[in-house]
Design an enzyme around this catalytic site. Structure first.
Site, PDB file in Angstrom:
ATOM      1  N   ASP A 106      -6.506 -17.662  -0.503  1.00  0.00           N
ATOM      2  CA  ASP A 106      -7.334 -16.633   0.674  1.00  0.00           C
ATOM      3  C   ASP A 106      -8.093 -17.693   1.023  1.00  0.00           C
ATOM      4  OD1 ASP A 106      -6.172 -14.080  -0.441  1.00  0.00           O
ATOM      5  OD2 ASP A 106      -7.780 -13.783  -1.905  1.00  0.00           O
ATOM      6  N   ASP A 132      -2.152 -10.290   3.180  1.00  0.00           N
ATOM      7  CA  ASP A 132      -2.884  -9.103   2.879  1.00  0.00           C
ATOM      8  C   ASP A 132      -2.842  -8.397   4.508  1.00  0.00           C
ATOM      9  OD1 ASP A 132      -3.301  -9.735   0.359  1.00  0.00           O
ATOM     10  OD2 ASP A 132      -5.235 -10.988   0.878  1.00  0.00           O
TER      11      ASP A 132
END
Length: 170
Positions: free
Chosen positions: A118, A136
Site C-alpha cells: 500500500d 483497492d
C-alpha cells in the site's frame, strides 16, 4: 463493444496499473517516511498490509490468501456462466472488470510474502484513511460504478415495464 471485451480490458488495465505502481512505490518510497503530494492531505507512504480490507484480520497467516483465492475463483466461475448465458449487460463489463482486476491484483501481490503493498495515504492530521493502493481504488470504483449501472438499469426497466437490474433476464 461486447461485454466480455470491456470486462477483459478493464481487468487488464487494473492489473497493469496496480502492478506498475506497486513496483514503483517499493523502489521510490521508504517505509515509514511519507512524501507529501498535496500537503498533509494526500501523501505517498509505503506500507504493507497482511490483512484484508482496512487491515482486518492482519497477521492471520495464510487465511486471507486462501479466502481471497476462494472468493476470486467463485466470482470467475459465476462470471463465466453469466457471460455464457448473456445475463450481464454491456454496461456492466467495465465495473466487473475493475472489481475483478483489483481483486486479482491484490491476490497476486499477496502470494509471495503474505502481504499487500500500500502507498496511498489520505487524511487530515492524525485522522487518516487506512493506506491503500490502486487495486483497492479499482475495487471501490468498480463497486460504485456497478451500483450506479444497476440503479440506471432498474430505472430503465421501471419506465418500460421490464424487469431491471444488471443481471436480470428479460
Amino acid at each position: 463493444m461486447k461485454v466480455w471485451f470491456r470486462l477483459i480490458l478493464a481487468l487488464l488495465i487494473a492489473l497493469a496499473l496496480d502492478g506498475l505502481t506497486k513496483v514503483w512505490a517499493e523502489r521510490a518510497l521508504h517505509f515509514g517516511q511519507p512524501v507529501p503530494v498535496i500537503g498533509q492531505f494526500f501523501r505517498l507512504a509505503l506500507s504493507y498490509n497482511t490483512g484484508v480490507a482496512f487491515g482486518l484480520f492482519a497477521n492471520g497467516g495464510s487465511w486471507p490468501l486462501i479466502v481471497t483465492g476462494i472468493v476470486i475463483l467463485g466470482l470467475v466461475v459465476w462470471l463465466i456462466n453469466a457471460l455464457r448465458t448473456g445475463e450481464i449487460p454491456a454496461g456492466a463489463g467495465w465495473p466487473i472488470g475493475l472489481l475483478l482486476g483489483g481483486g486479482i491484483a491484490n491476490f497476486a501481490d499477496r502470494i509471495p510474502d503474505g502481504r499487500v503493498t500500500d502507498f496511498l495515504d489520505v487524511g487530515l492530521g492524525v485522522t487518516r484513511w487506512p493506506t491503500f493502493n490502486l487495486a483497492d481504488s479499482f475495487i471501490a470504483l468498480g463497486l460504485v460504478y456497478l451500483m450506479l449501472t444497476s440503479l440506471n438499469h432498474d430505472a430503465q426497466g421501471a419506465n418500460t415495464g421490464q424487469p431491471g437490474g444488471p443481471f436480470s433476464r428479460k
